[in-house]
Write a protein that holds these residues in place. Structure first.
Motif, PDB file in Angstrom:
ATOM      1  N   PRO A  92       0.820  -1.229   0.000  1.00 28.41           N
ATOM      2  CA  PRO A  92       0.000   0.000   0.000  1.00 28.41           C
ATOM      3  C   PRO A  92       0.850   1.275   0.000  1.00 28.41           C
ATOM      4  O   PRO A  92       0.540   2.234  -0.706  1.00 28.41           O
ATOM      5  CB  PRO A  92      -0.821  -0.133   1.284  1.00 28.41           C
ATOM      6  N   ALA A  93       1.931   1.289   0.784  1.00 29.33           N
ATOM      7  CA  ALA A  93       2.804   2.462   0.808  1.00 29.33           C
ATOM      8  C   ALA A  93       3.522   2.651  -0.523  1.00 29.33           C
ATOM      9  O   ALA A  93       3.654   3.775  -1.023  1.00 29.33           O
ATOM     10  CB  ALA A  93       3.822   2.336   1.942  1.00 29.33           C
ATOM     11  N   GLN A  94       3.986   1.539  -1.119  1.00 26.51           N
ATOM     12  CA  GLN A  94       4.656   1.640  -2.416  1.00 26.51           C
ATOM     13  C   GLN A  94       3.711   2.213  -3.469  1.00 26.51           C
ATOM     14  O   GLN A  94       4.096   3.089  -4.273  1.00 26.51           O
ATOM     15  CB  GLN A  94       5.152   0.259  -2.868  1.00 26.51           C
ATOM     16  N   CYS A  95       2.474   1.746  -3.477  1.00 23.94           N
ATOM     17  CA  CYS A  95       1.488   2.235  -4.454  1.00 23.94           C
ATOM     18  C   CYS A  95       1.185   3.714  -4.232  1.00 23.94           C
ATOM     19  O   CYS A  95       0.983   4.468  -5.197  1.00 23.94           O
ATOM     20  CB  CYS A  95       0.208   1.409  -4.373  1.00 23.94           C
ATOM     21  N   ALA A  96       1.145   4.133  -2.967  1.00 23.56           N
ATOM     22  CA  ALA A  96       0.861   5.541  -2.676  1.00 23.56           C
ATOM     23  C   ALA A  96       1.978   6.437  -3.208  1.00 23.56           C
ATOM     24  O   ALA A  96       1.713   7.526  -3.749  1.00 23.56           O
ATOM     25  CB  ALA A  96       0.698   5.742  -1.174  1.00 23.56           C
ATOM     26  N   VAL A  97       3.251   6.010  -3.084  1.00 21.42           N
ATOM     27  CA  VAL A  97       4.366   6.789  -3.610  1.00 21.42           C
ATOM     28  C   VAL A  97       4.276   6.892  -5.131  1.00 21.42           C
ATOM     29  O   VAL A  97       4.433   7.975  -5.714  1.00 21.42           O
ATOM     30  CB  VAL A  97       5.713   6.168  -3.195  1.00 21.42           C
ATOM     31  N   VAL A  98       4.031   5.753  -5.784  1.00 22.76           N
ATOM     32  CA  VAL A  98       3.920   5.757  -7.247  1.00 22.76           C
ATOM     33  C   VAL A  98       2.803   6.691  -7.695  1.00 22.76           C
ATOM     34  O   VAL A  98       2.963   7.489  -8.632  1.00 22.76           O
ATOM     35  CB  VAL A  98       3.691   4.331  -7.775  1.00 22.76           C
ATOM     36  N   ALA A  99       1.645   6.603  -7.024  1.00 29.54           N
ATOM     37  CA  ALA A  99       0.513   7.452  -7.395  1.00 29.54           C
ATOM     38  C   ALA A  99       0.827   8.929  -7.199  1.00 29.54           C
ATOM     39  O   ALA A  99       0.508   9.766  -8.052  1.00 29.54           O
ATOM     40  CB  ALA A  99      -0.718   7.057  -6.569  1.00 29.54           C
ATOM     41  N   ALA A 100       1.480   9.273  -6.084  1.00 30.94           N
ATOM     42  CA  ALA A 100       1.797  10.679  -5.812  1.00 30.94           C
ATOM     43  C   ALA A 100       2.728  11.247  -6.882  1.00 30.94           C
ATOM     44  O   ALA A 100       2.492  12.346  -7.405  1.00 30.94           O
ATOM     45  CB  ALA A 100       2.430  10.812  -4.427  1.00 30.94           C
ATOM     46  N   VAL A 101       3.782  10.500  -7.229  1.00 27.15           N
ATOM     47  CA  VAL A 101       4.737  10.987  -8.224  1.00 27.15           C
ATOM     48  C   VAL A 101       4.096  11.078  -9.602  1.00 27.15           C
ATOM     49  O   VAL A 101       4.257  12.075 -10.323  1.00 27.15           O
ATOM     50  CB  VAL A 101       5.977  10.071  -8.265  1.00 27.15           C
ATOM     51  N   ALA A 102       3.333  10.041  -9.987  1.00 31.36           N
ATOM     52  CA  ALA A 102       2.713  10.029 -11.315  1.00 31.36           C
ATOM     53  C   ALA A 102       1.697  11.153 -11.460  1.00 31.36           C
ATOM     54  O   ALA A 102       1.649  11.843 -12.494  1.00 31.36           O
ATOM     55  CB  ALA A 102       2.055   8.678 -11.560  1.00 31.36           C
ATOM     56  N   LEU A 103       0.884  11.360 -10.445  1.00 34.33           N
ATOM     57  CA  LEU A 103      -0.142  12.402 -10.523  1.00 34.33           C
ATOM     58  C   LEU A 103       0.473  13.798 -10.565  1.00 34.33           C
ATOM     59  O   LEU A 103       0.033  14.657 -11.345  1.00 34.33           O
ATOM     60  CB  LEU A 103      -1.092  12.276  -9.332  1.00 34.33           C
ATOM     61  N   LEU A 104       1.488  14.030  -9.737  1.00 36.63           N
ATOM     62  CA  LEU A 104       2.123  15.346  -9.731  1.00 36.63           C
ATOM     63  C   LEU A 104       2.804  15.632 -11.065  1.00 36.63           C
ATOM     64  O   LEU A 104       2.632  16.710 -11.652  1.00 36.63           O
ATOM     65  CB  LEU A 104       3.138  15.426  -8.596  1.00 36.63           C
ATOM     66  N   THR A 105       3.588  14.667 -11.568  1.00 34.56           N
ATOM     67  CA  THR A 105       4.285  14.876 -12.828  1.00 34.56           C
ATOM     68  C   THR A 105       3.303  15.027 -13.982  1.00 34.56           C
ATOM     69  O   THR A 105       3.469  15.890 -14.848  1.00 34.56           O
ATOM     70  CB  THR A 105       5.237  13.692 -13.107  1.00 34.56           C
ATOM     71  N   GLY A 106       2.267  14.192 -14.001  1.00 35.84           N
ATOM     72  CA  GLY A 106       1.275  14.291 -15.059  1.00 35.84           C
ATOM     73  C   GLY A 106       0.560  15.631 -15.057  1.00 35.84           C
ATOM     74  O   GLY A 106       0.342  16.240 -16.114  1.00 35.84           O
ATOM     75  N   ALA A 107       0.197  16.123 -13.882  1.00 30.29           N
ATOM     76  CA  ALA A 107      -0.488  17.419 -13.791  1.00 30.29           C
ATOM     77  C   ALA A 107       0.399  18.550 -14.290  1.00 30.29           C
ATOM     78  O   ALA A 107      -0.049  19.434 -15.031  1.00 30.29           O
ATOM     79  CB  ALA A 107      -0.928  17.673 -12.354  1.00 30.29           C
ATOM     80  N   LEU A 108       1.685  18.533 -13.904  1.00 30.87           N
ATOM     81  CA  LEU A 108       2.590  19.593 -14.343  1.00 30.87           C
ATOM     82  C   LEU A 108       2.841  19.527 -15.851  1.00 30.87           C
ATOM     83  O   LEU A 108       2.928  20.562 -16.525  1.00 30.87           O
ATOM     84  CB  LEU A 108       3.912  19.498 -13.583  1.00 30.87           C
ATOM     85  N   ASN A 109       2.963  18.325 -16.390  1.00 30.88           N
ATOM     86  CA  ASN A 109       3.152  18.187 -17.833  1.00 30.88           C
ATOM     87  C   ASN A 109       1.939  18.695 -18.606  1.00 30.88           C
ATOM     88  O   ASN A 109       2.071  19.406 -19.604  1.00 30.88           O
ATOM     89  CB  ASN A 109       3.407  16.719 -18.199  1.00 30.88           C
ATOM     90  N   GLU A 110       0.750  18.321 -18.152  1.00 36.37           N
ATOM     91  CA  GLU A 110      -0.470  18.690 -18.872  1.00 36.37           C
ATOM     92  C   GLU A 110      -0.808  20.170 -18.713  1.00 36.37           C
ATOM     93  O   GLU A 110      -1.572  20.718 -19.502  1.00 36.37           O
ATOM     94  CB  GLU A 110      -1.637  17.829 -18.382  1.00 36.37           C
ATOM     95  N   ALA A 111      -0.235  20.830 -17.704  1.00 32.73           N
ATOM     96  CA  ALA A 111      -0.512  22.251 -17.522  1.00 32.73           C
ATOM     97  C   ALA A 111      -0.066  23.059 -18.730  1.00 32.73           C
ATOM     98  O   ALA A 111      -0.681  24.083 -19.067  1.00 32.73           O
ATOM     99  CB  ALA A 111       0.179  22.766 -16.261  1.00 32.73           C
ATOM    100  N   GLY A 112       0.998  22.616 -19.411  1.00 38.58           N
ATOM    101  CA  GLY A 112       1.460  23.330 -20.589  1.00 38.58           C
ATOM    102  C   GLY A 112       0.472  23.279 -21.725  1.00 38.58           C
ATOM    103  O   GLY A 112       0.386  24.201 -22.537  1.00 38.58           O
ATOM    104  N   ARG A 113      -0.300  22.205 -21.815  1.00 38.03           N
ATOM    105  CA  ARG A 113      -1.269  22.072 -22.902  1.00 38.03           C
ATOM    106  C   ARG A 113      -2.647  22.562 -22.507  1.00 38.03           C
ATOM    107  O   ARG A 113      -3.339  23.222 -23.281  1.00 38.03           O
ATOM    108  CB  ARG A 113      -1.344  20.597 -23.331  1.00 38.03           C
TER     109      ARG A 113
END
Length: 471
Positions: free
Chosen positions: A217-238
């Motif tokens: 559960p902790a490993q999945c939470a880290v993956v989700a946090a990093v993926a969501l943050l990076t995805g949001a910042l990337n998509e902000a440009g578009r």
């Protein structure tokens, strides 16, 4: 594929002891650094290639960000998992798995027929990197247990990053202009094979701790946090910063991070014990790693686009233009490794961050479309300062961790660093896309990087001990 450790769960014969001067056998260092070199080379070599990749594969700016950041996102998200697997199954075994995954996926990247295919292959390549890097520091900790030897090994480990960072833009530019962009991935194949052979022959098998739970559960939470943050910042440009998907992504990333903290507090066998995070040295050095990677890799990414898109440089000319920044990283790592025994870590980390802050602030203040020679000193200051702080912050994190959690401590430090890289690239690209004009977005990106470095300097003075701590 199985890579056998020693019989049972015990480590093999001890590594050759270090001498009083701090230098022991070079063989484990060379083997481990070969893998680390490959991972860091892949970060910097791609920066000069992505504009050409974008043209040949008809990729948008967001696609280009994902080609760069997809690798870093998975790399950062799975570092904690890689560290936990190393502590549980043996760091050498997991390190070797990572080398195989990384090498094979590099070959797949080289054959990519489209941008989505390349992004997917880069995600798998990032997974291989996440298995390699935590083990690299843990294996050095195992091979060089004396503080002097460990500082020497970490200094050379950091200089290996400098060599890879220095070689990346020039080598990438040369390969793109002569053999084609696919060779920036094919170059990993001989390095990966050499790393695997050296590791199996020269690195002592690591202990396995089969009772250590992986805390999925902790490993999945880290993956989700990093993926969501990076995805949001990337998509902000578009999409724009106020788009509901971008806002929701950032909110969910914060929720995932909070979930990780709650889970670690309640877990019987946490992936990262909160007692480690309560260490001011551990948490402070991890935050410093995030901030200096944010500043440096954000600068390299945005500068690469600036030189090629706005100034019309070729890939090779862009690599040469970036060389003053990345070349300083090699020199600074070696110098800091020598000085740390005399001065301790705190003054080196703090001064390095101040110098890097001055560098990016100088770029931001240079005005619209400054001549290239005005940018050389700011780039050199940022490169030198970042690498000058790396050895001391690495020694701080690893010295504050018990040996049983060396993989987890390495994973924490490198997770925060790669989160910094991913967010620096994502935010820089988004600022270029959404700014009033390209130059305005570039200057804002440099100013934010300078602020990150300045914050890291303050943290260094408050959190990094003068002398390396022993857990």
């Amino acid at each position: 594929m199985a890579f056998a450790e020693s019989a049972g769960d015990e480590p093999g014969p001890p590594a050759e002891p270090a001498s009083e001067s701090g230098r022991g056998s070079l063989a484990p260092l060379l083997a481990v650094c070969a893998g680390y070199f490959m991972v860091i080379l892949d970060v910097t070599i791609i920066n000069v290639a992505v504009p050409v990749v974008g043209r040949e594969l008809s990729a948008s700016l967001t696609d280009i960000q994902w080609i760069t950041d997809g690798y870093t996102m998975v790399f950062a998200g799975f570092l904690m998992t890689g560290g936990a697997l190393g502590d549980r199954l043996g760091n050498r075994r997991v390190f070797c798995w990572g080398v195989v995954v990384f090498t094979v996926s590099s070959a797949v990247c080289a054959s990519a027929p489209s941008a989505p295919f390349l992004v997917t292959a880069r995600l798998v390549e990032g997974l291989g990197a996440a298995l390699i890097v935590p083990g690299s520091l843990a294996l050095l900790q195992q091979a060089y247990p004396a503080p002097a030897a460990r500082s020497w090994a970490f200094g050379l480990w950091g200089s290996m990053a400098g060599i890879a960072a220095s070689a990346g833009p020039l080598l990438g530019g040369l390969l793109v202009d002569t053999a084609g962009w696919r060779w920036v991935f094919l170059i990993n194949l001989p390095v990966g094979v050499a790393c695997l052979v050296l590791t199996l022959h020269d690195v002592t098998p690591s202990p396995r701790r089969a009772a250590r739970a992986l805390d999925w559960p902790a490993q999945c939470a880290v993956v989700a946090a990093v993926a969501l943050l990076t995805g949001a910042l990337n998509e902000a440009g578009r999409r724009g910063w106020s788009d509901p998907a971008v806002v929701a992504g950032m909110g969910l990333a914060a929720l995932a991070a909070a979930t990780f903290a709650v889970r670690e507090r309640l877990a019987r066998s946490p992936a990262l014990p909160l007692s480690l995070l309560r260490s001011r040295a551990m948490s402070g050095a991890a935050a410093i790693g995030l901030l200096f990677n944010f500043g440096f890799y954000g600068m390299v990414f945005t500068a690469s686009l600036e030189f090629q898109h706005q100034r019309g440089f070729s890939a090779l000319a862009t690599g040469a233009a970036l060389f003053p920044a990345v070349a300083m990283t090699m020199f600074a790592s070696v110098l800091s490794g020598r000085l740390t025994r005399r001065t301790g870590d705190r003054p080196l980390v703090a001064s390095g961050m101040l110098l890097a802050a001055l560098g990016l602030a100088g770029w931001a203040a240079a005005g619209a479309d400054p001549v290239y020679w005005l940018l050389v000193a700011p780039m050199m200051a940022a490169g030198f300062g970042t690498s000058f702080a790396l050895t001391g912050s690495t020694a701080t994190v690893m010295g504050a961790a018990p040996p049983a959690y060396s993989g987890a401590a390495s994973a924490l430090f490198n997770t925060t660093r790669q989160i910094g890289s991913a967010t620096g690239v994502a935010l820089g690209g988004s600022l270029l896309a959404t700014g009033a004009d390209y130059n305005a977005g570039l200057r804002i990106s440099m100013a934010i990087g300078a602020l990150a470095y300045l914050t890291a300097a303050v943290l260094a003075w408050l959190c990094v001990p003068e002398k390396a701590e022993e857990a």
